[in-house]
Design a protein around this motif. Structure first.
Motif, PDB file in Angstrom:
ATOM      1  N   UNK A  42      -8.962  -0.972  -8.516  1.00  0.00           N
ATOM      2  CA  UNK A  42      -8.914  -2.216  -8.852  1.00  0.00           C
ATOM      3  C   UNK A  42      -7.988  -3.181  -8.179  1.00  0.00           C
ATOM      4  N   UNK A  43      -6.821  -3.670  -9.027  1.00  0.00           N
ATOM      5  CA  UNK A  43      -6.013  -4.545  -8.468  1.00  0.00           C
ATOM      6  C   UNK A  43      -4.969  -3.815  -7.852  1.00  0.00           C
ATOM      7  N   UNK A  44      -4.442  -3.796  -6.378  1.00  0.00           N
ATOM      8  CA  UNK A  44      -3.456  -3.189  -5.912  1.00  0.00           C
ATOM      9  C   UNK A  44      -2.163  -3.362  -6.516  1.00  0.00           C
ATOM     10  N   UNK A  45      -1.975  -4.760  -7.050  1.00  0.00           N
ATOM     11  CA  UNK A  45      -0.617  -5.118  -7.478  1.00  0.00           C
ATOM     12  C   UNK A  45      -0.449  -4.534  -8.855  1.00  0.00           C
ATOM     13  N   UNK A  46      -1.493  -4.601  -9.705  1.00  0.00           N
ATOM     14  CA  UNK A  46      -1.465  -3.783 -11.025  1.00  0.00           C
ATOM     15  C   UNK A  46      -1.399  -2.712 -10.941  1.00  0.00           C
ATOM     16  N   UNK A  47      -1.895  -1.927  -9.948  1.00  0.00           N
ATOM     17  CA  UNK A  47      -1.834  -0.277  -9.545  1.00  0.00           C
ATOM     18  C   UNK A  47      -0.471   0.068  -9.223  1.00  0.00           C
ATOM     19  N   UNK A  48       0.267  -0.848  -8.190  1.00  0.00           N
ATOM     20  CA  UNK A  48       1.625  -0.508  -7.921  1.00  0.00           C
ATOM     21  C   UNK A  48       2.499  -0.409  -9.272  1.00  0.00           C
ATOM     22  N   UNK A  49       2.174  -1.676 -10.072  1.00  0.00           N
ATOM     23  CA  UNK A  49       2.916  -1.852 -11.242  1.00  0.00           C
ATOM     24  C   UNK A  49       3.082  -0.615 -12.328  1.00  0.00           C
ATOM     25  N   UNK A  95      -7.766   1.886   3.170  1.00  0.00           N
ATOM     26  CA  UNK A  95      -6.559   0.914   3.408  1.00  0.00           C
ATOM     27  C   UNK A  95      -6.953  -0.348   2.473  1.00  0.00           C
ATOM     28  N   UNK A  96      -5.638  -0.855   1.881  1.00  0.00           N
ATOM     29  CA  UNK A  96      -5.813  -2.257   0.937  1.00  0.00           C
ATOM     30  C   UNK A  96      -6.458  -3.169   1.483  1.00  0.00           C
ATOM     31  N   UNK A  97      -7.155  -3.675   0.784  1.00  0.00           N
ATOM     32  CA  UNK A  97      -8.309  -4.831   1.036  1.00  0.00           C
ATOM     33  C   UNK A  97      -7.944  -6.100   0.179  1.00  0.00           C
ATOM     34  N   UNK A  98      -8.348  -7.298   0.673  1.00  0.00           N
ATOM     35  CA  UNK A  98      -8.087  -8.358  -0.075  1.00  0.00           C
ATOM     36  C   UNK A  98      -9.134  -9.331   0.581  1.00  0.00           C
ATOM     37  N   UNK A  99      -9.615 -10.232  -0.361  1.00  0.00           N
ATOM     38  CA  UNK A  99     -10.597 -11.473  -0.140  1.00  0.00           C
ATOM     39  C   UNK A  99      -9.760 -12.990  -0.147  1.00  0.00           C
ATOM     40  N   UNK A 100      -9.545 -13.365   1.055  1.00  0.00           N
ATOM     41  CA  UNK A 100      -8.811 -14.667   0.801  1.00  0.00           C
ATOM     42  C   UNK A 100      -9.650 -15.782   1.601  1.00  0.00           C
ATOM     43  N   UNK A 101      -8.951 -16.757   1.439  1.00  0.00           N
ATOM     44  CA  UNK A 101      -9.493 -18.028   2.323  1.00  0.00           C
ATOM     45  C   UNK A 101      -8.164 -18.669   2.595  1.00  0.00           C
ATOM     46  N   UNK A 102      -7.937 -19.477   3.699  1.00  0.00           N
ATOM     47  CA  UNK A 102      -7.155 -20.361   4.062  1.00  0.00           C
ATOM     48  C   UNK A 102      -6.792 -20.587   5.485  1.00  0.00           C
ATOM     49  N   UNK A 103      -5.634 -21.326   5.849  1.00  0.00           N
ATOM     50  CA  UNK A 103      -5.548 -21.488   7.276  1.00  0.00           C
ATOM     51  C   UNK A 103      -5.013 -20.538   8.164  1.00  0.00           C
ATOM     52  N   UNK A 104      -4.635 -20.491   9.491  1.00  0.00           N
ATOM     53  CA  UNK A 104      -4.247 -19.598  10.114  1.00  0.00           C
ATOM     54  C   UNK A 104      -2.980 -19.140   9.739  1.00  0.00           C
TER      55      UNK A 104
END
Length: 137
Positions: A42-49, A95-104
Motif C-alpha cells: 500500500x502506501x509507502x509513507x504509511x508503511x515507513x511510519x 522499486x517504489x512507485x507513485x502516480x503523479x501529474x505536474x509540470x517539469x
C-alpha cells in the motif's frame, strides 16, 4: 506476549491499516510483541511510519509473515528483531512507485524523492540480510 495483526492494505483509507492504528496497539511496558503480517502493501509513507514505530518499540518484537509481505509490507517486516516466515510465505520487493501529474519542476522533485525512498529501502534490506545494496537492487 501482545499480538498485533497487519492484515490488508497499508494506508489511511477506510479498511486500511494505518501507523496510528498500530501505534495504539503497542504496549507501554516493553512486553514482547508478535506482529502477524499478511499484506499486499500500500502506501509507502504509511508503511515507513509503521516500520519506524515498530523499530522504535523498546520491547522484543517478532514479525511473522503469513502468506504475503508484498511491496511496503516487506519493508515493515524489517523492523522485527526476529522475522518468521510461514511455509507458504512470500516476500515481494520492487522499486517504489507513485502516480503523479505536474509540470517539469514537480516531476523532477518527485523523481528525486522516489530515488531517496528507494535508497532508504535498499539500505534497510541490505542491512537486515547482510547482502550488498547492489545485490538487493
Amino acid at each position: 506476549m501482545k499480538e498485533i495483526r497487519i492484515d490488508g492494505v497499508i494506508g489511511q483509507g477506510k479498511d486500511e491499516i494505518s501507523a496510528a492504528e498500530i501505534r495504539k496497539q503497542l504496549p507501554t511496558n516493553g512486553e514482547p510483541i508478535r506482529v502477524s503480517l499478511h499484506s499486499e502493501g500500500g502506501s509507502v509513507f504509511e508503511g515507513f511510519a509503521i516500520h519506524d514505530g515498530l523499530a522504535k518499540y523498546d520491547g522484543p518484537k517478532t514479525v511473522a509473515v503469513e502468506s504475503t509481505a508484498f511491496s511496503i509490507a516487506s519493508f515493515i517486516a524489517m523492523a522485527g528483531d526476529e522475522i518468521e516466515m510461514s511455509p507458504n510465505a512470500y516476500f515481494m520487493l520492487h522499486n517504489p512507485r507513485i502516480n503523479i501529474e505536474g509540470d517539469d519542476e514537480e516531476l523532477g522533485k518527485t523523481a528525486g524523492m522516489i530515488g531517496d525512498l528507494k535508497a532508504s529501502m535498499v539500505n534497510a534490506y541490505a542491512e537486515r540480510t547482510g547482502k550488498t545494496p547492489e545485490e538487493i537492487q
